[in-house]
Design an enzyme around this catalytic site. Structure first.
Site, PDB file in Angstrom:
ATOM      1  N   ARG A   1       2.354  -4.191  -1.698  1.00  0.00           N
ATOM      2  CA  ARG A   1       1.033  -3.866  -1.521  1.00  0.00           C
ATOM      3  C   ARG A   1       0.327  -3.872  -2.880  1.00  0.00           C
ATOM      4  O   ARG A   1      -1.095  -4.104  -2.958  1.00  0.00           O
ATOM      5  CB  ARG A   1       0.996  -2.844  -0.690  1.00  0.00           C
ATOM      6  CG  ARG A   1      -0.214  -2.462  -0.019  1.00  0.00           C
ATOM      7  CD  ARG A   1      -0.478  -1.374   1.013  1.00  0.00           C
ATOM      8  NE  ARG A   1      -1.568  -0.638   1.239  1.00  0.00           N
ATOM      9  CZ  ARG A   1      -2.522  -0.903   2.128  1.00  0.00           C
ATOM     10  NH1 ARG A   1      -2.689  -2.063   2.754  1.00  0.00           N
ATOM     11  NH2 ARG A   1      -3.665  -0.438   1.922  1.00  0.00           N
TER      12      ARG A   1
ATOM     13  N   ILE B   1      -9.344  -3.221   1.606  1.00  0.00           N
ATOM     14  CA  ILE B   1      -8.079  -3.553   2.063  1.00  0.00           C
ATOM     15  C   ILE B   1      -7.682  -2.625   3.296  1.00  0.00           C
ATOM     16  O   ILE B   1      -8.138  -1.429   3.050  1.00  0.00           O
ATOM     17  CB  ILE B   1      -7.033  -3.887   1.196  1.00  0.00           C
ATOM     18  CG1 ILE B   1      -5.565  -3.922   1.804  1.00  0.00           C
ATOM     19  CG2 ILE B   1      -6.807  -2.568   0.376  1.00  0.00           C
ATOM     20  CD1 ILE B   1      -4.353  -4.348   0.521  1.00  0.00           C
ATOM     21  N   SER B   2      -7.403  -3.118   4.511  1.00  0.00           N
ATOM     22  CA  SER B   2      -7.305  -2.212   5.620  1.00  0.00           C
ATOM     23  C   SER B   2      -6.061  -1.042   5.372  1.00  0.00           C
ATOM     24  O   SER B   2      -5.250  -1.512   4.528  1.00  0.00           O
ATOM     25  CB  SER B   2      -6.755  -2.822   6.989  1.00  0.00           C
ATOM     26  OG  SER B   2      -7.911  -3.813   7.093  1.00  0.00           O
ATOM     27  N   GLN B   3      -6.176   0.167   5.769  1.00  0.00           N
ATOM     28  CA  GLN B   3      -5.208   0.913   5.800  1.00  0.00           C
ATOM     29  C   GLN B   3      -3.821   0.739   6.286  1.00  0.00           C
ATOM     30  O   GLN B   3      -3.749   0.019   7.193  1.00  0.00           O
ATOM     31  CB  GLN B   3      -5.726   2.521   6.008  1.00  0.00           C
ATOM     32  CG  GLN B   3      -5.913   2.594   7.717  1.00  0.00           C
ATOM     33  CD  GLN B   3      -6.323   3.960   7.967  1.00  0.00           C
ATOM     34  OE1 GLN B   3      -7.662   3.978   8.321  1.00  0.00           O
ATOM     35  NE2 GLN B   3      -5.550   4.814   7.806  1.00  0.00           N
ATOM     36  N   PRO B   4      -2.828   0.923   5.818  1.00  0.00           N
ATOM     37  CA  PRO B   4      -1.392   0.361   6.191  1.00  0.00           C
ATOM     38  C   PRO B   4      -1.277   0.743   7.549  1.00  0.00           C
ATOM     39  O   PRO B   4      -0.819  -0.117   8.201  1.00  0.00           O
ATOM     40  CB  PRO B   4      -0.540   0.994   5.431  1.00  0.00           C
ATOM     41  CG  PRO B   4      -1.046   1.458   4.037  1.00  0.00           C
ATOM     42  CD  PRO B   4      -2.821   1.676   4.703  1.00  0.00           C
TER      43      PRO B   4
END
Ligand code: SAM
Length: 657
Positions: free
Chosen positions: A34, A60-63
């Site tokens: 990541r 970037i979206s959260q995991p």
């Protein structure tokens, strides 16, 4: 080591403990680094469960959210997935470790470009990125087993629902920013869908035609920093190390789902164009189920090559003996014939249908007459007598049909139209009667009778000048494509080799506006909508094999450097030796190059002295072609010498027999 620990910790704390049960998702998220998807300086935060800025006002979206969406998309190993909102590319990368192929669309060119580079560095070759409005989906790649939308829409965009396969899952945030809900929509029938609410979420807006518009408070313009057209070409250029390398052939995997791939050339005498088209054809045949090759050449000559690659003897005079002989009597094409022959031996051993090789053009009257009569003599000698008589009126001209039209104009001879078209109709009518259409001799004969009827009209009207003869010829070629696909059934897939002027959609060139001309590429697009790919080839300078006049001898000529107002000049400015441009996937490039410029067309004749008048026309390159292949400096074809051709050495078979 540190990265692996961080990845494991992230998956354990933020994914598994928060209820994601799908082990394939957890495994994929452990695999994808990541930190390679965040801006430099932010690597230490890459494994926190938080959205991070990636530039252009995007995140970037959260995991956890990435994991949740992928889990709900319920992916299988072979699935074809669309992700809308590529952003950093992270979610697409994770999906690519689970599914078969990922298509991802991003409206910001700079983000898409960066994501492409990341996938390249990681060797993730099953991801295709496109710059554009993803609220419309990606029609050419549809249908999808799953669609994941990484930005919030006001409502579910209709195109996305339409592009779901039966049983396909669409995961999408819907609603105003303060009350966005994550939805899962499953296609249960042609017009039926099931909808499920997966809870509240917060995503940046999906900005597009079927989504939020520029009036949205979080709208950011997708405009690129000011770039010149040459810089745009440079940014979009996909380079390769050699024509014989996978870095080249894999570029064409994106056309795997097309029914017809048409490969152009900007001259009829350039080695690189032949070698590239052979390599692309081999790849599409070996890996993507293509089985027919049709070229801008006459039916009877191509039929001889077809017999040869099927391991049969030539049953007629040597093929391609008439001007322009070098187009086929050259080393580059010979090598391709050898490959087709070997490939057909292999296919026969594996009980596969052979590759077939056909000609689309209508110049060889003599060969065609022979094919009709040979066939009729075999199946119905009486009918052969009638056919002989009918074609008799063409016979003074059959070896030089160009004089036929002149004779008709002088009124000294009556037109053969009725006799020739009657013969064609009778042969076609046979297909409804005694013949089941599976006999190759029958296909050769009907096709030849069609050729003669079209050629008779062609040569007759050629002398009136204007667009009619050109249109007749290209319409005839398109009809032949259609006939062949019909003849070989729904699984048949075709590759066409012809000049750029036949392949680039004529509606977007001076030829349509100034002369009312249409062409093969345009007709294929219209008749096989969404299943046709048009690929042009171009060059800046080098050498080409061409004649100075019709029927003249082949000369190796220097190609003038491209004119300053041309597309070729722009491509040359990029200063990359070879590259590939995909207009479909690079909408900013498409928009940036759309205004018409000059494009160069060198055929069998090249007249450098009057180049602007003889060889350039205005076109819109990105509208004419879906993609364009560039070789900055090119070399002339290697013709087979007269001695080789006459000497009968086995190396030059079939031309040297
Ligand atoms: N999936 C991304 C990742 O893993 O980094 C995060 C995506 S980010 C939350 C949303 C992205 O959607 C932004 O990059 C934005 O530019 C893009 N976007 C917004 N509207 C779009 C549209 N109509 N078509 C394509 N992309 C769009």
């Amino acid at each position: 080591m540190n990265r692996i620990r961080n990845g494991d910790r992230m998956v354990e704390q933020h994914i598994v403990r928060r209820g994601i049960q799908d082990k394939t998702v957890a495994r994929a998220m452990r695999t994808v680094p990541r930190e390679m998807f965040v801006d430099p300086g932010f690597e230490e935060f890459a494994y926190e469960d938080a959205p991070l800025s990636i530039g252009q006002g995007q995140t970037i979206s959260q995991p956890f959210i990435v994991a949740l969406m992928i889990e709900k998309a319920d992916l299988d190993a072979g699935d074809k997935v669309l992700e809308v909102g590529t952003g950093s590319g992270y979610a697409a990368a994770v999906v690519s470790r689970i599914a078969g192929h990922v298509y991802t669309v991003e409206r910001h060119g700079a983000l898409a470009q960066q994501a492409r580079e990341r996938f390249g560095r990681l060797g993730y070759s099953n991801i295709d990125v496109r710059i554009g409005d993803g609220s419309k989906g990606w029609a050419r790649a549809a249908p999808f087993d799953a669609i994941i939308v990484s930005a919030g829409a006001p409502e579910v965009p209709p195109s996305l629902k339409e592009q779901l396969d039966l049983g396909g899952r669409l995961i999408i945030p819907v609603g105003r920013d303060d009350e966005q809900r994550l939805k899962r929509i499953i296609r249960t029938g042609a017009d039926t869908f099931e909808e499920e609410d997966l809870g509240g979420v917060f995503f940046v807006p999906l900005i597009g035609e079927d989504a939020w518009t520029a009036a949205h408070p979080l709208y950011t313009p997708a405009a690129q920093p000011e770039r010149t057209p040459a810089q745009m070409i440079s940014d979009a250029a996909e380079t390769f190390s050699s024509i014989d390398d996978e870095s080249f052939t894999h570029l064409f995997d994106r056309f795997a789902d097309s029914r017809i791939v048409l490969l152009g050339e900007s001259t009829h005498g350039t080695a690189e164009f032949y070698r590239a088209r052979a390599a692309i054809s081999r790849h599409l045949i070996e890996h993507h189920g293509f089985n027919l090759i049709a070229v801008e050449a006459d039916w009877p000559d191509a039929a001889a090559i077809d017999r040869l690659i099927a391991g049969r003897n030539l049953s007629q005079a040597r093929p391609f003996e008439r001007f322009p002989v070098w187009m086929w009597h050259n080393e580059e094409f010979l090598e391709f014939i050898r490959w087709m022959r070997t490939e057909n031996v292999r296919r026969q051993a594996s009980q596969m249908d052979p590759i077939r090789f056909y000609g689309l053009d209508l110049y060889n009257m003599a060969g065609s007459i022979r094919m009709v009569i040979d066939y009729l003599e075999r199946v119905s000698p009486d009918a052969a007598v009638v056919a002989r008589e009918r074609y008799g009126c063409l016979s003074p001209w059959q070896n030089n049909p160009a004089t036929y039209g002149r004779a008709i104009l002088s009124d000294a001879y009556k037109s053969c139209e009725d006799a020739v078209s009657q013969q064609c109709q009778e042969l076609l009518a046979r297909s409804l009667g005694e013949n089941d259409g599976s006999d190759d001799g029958f296909l050769d004969a009907t096709q030849s009778a069609r050729l003669l009827a079209a050629a008779e009209r062609y040569y007759r009207i050629m002398y009136y000048g204007g667009s009619k003869a050109w249109n007749l010829r290209d319409t005839y070629m398109a009809e032949t494509v259609e006939h062949l696909l019909d003849f070989h059934g729904p699984d048949a897939k075709m590759i066409v080799w012809a000049h750029n002027s036949h392949i680039g959609d004529a509606r977007f060139a001076e030829m349509a506006a100034a002369r009312d001309e249409l062409n093969l590429g345009q007709l294929c697009r219209q008749r096989f909508d969404g299943m046709t790919s048009l690929i042009g080839c171009g060059t800046h300078s080098g050498e080409v094999l061409a004649a100075s006049d019709w029927d003249g001898r082949a000369e190796k000529k220097r190609i003038n450097p491209a004119l300053a107002e041309s597309y070729e000049h722009l491509c040359h400015q990029v200063e990359k030796k070879w590259f590939f441009l995909d207009f479909e996937r690079n909408q900013d490039l498409h928009a940036g190059l759309i205004d018409q410029r000059l494009q160069r067309f060198i055929g069998v004749i090249y007249r450098p002295e009057t180049e602007r008048m003889s060889h350039y026309m205005l076109t819109s390159l990105p509208q004419q072609y879906d993609a364009f292949l560039w070789f900055d400096e090119t070399h002339a074809l290697t013709p087979l010498t007269r001695q080789q051709a006459a000497g009968g050495s086995p190396e030059t078979f079939p031309f040297g027999l």
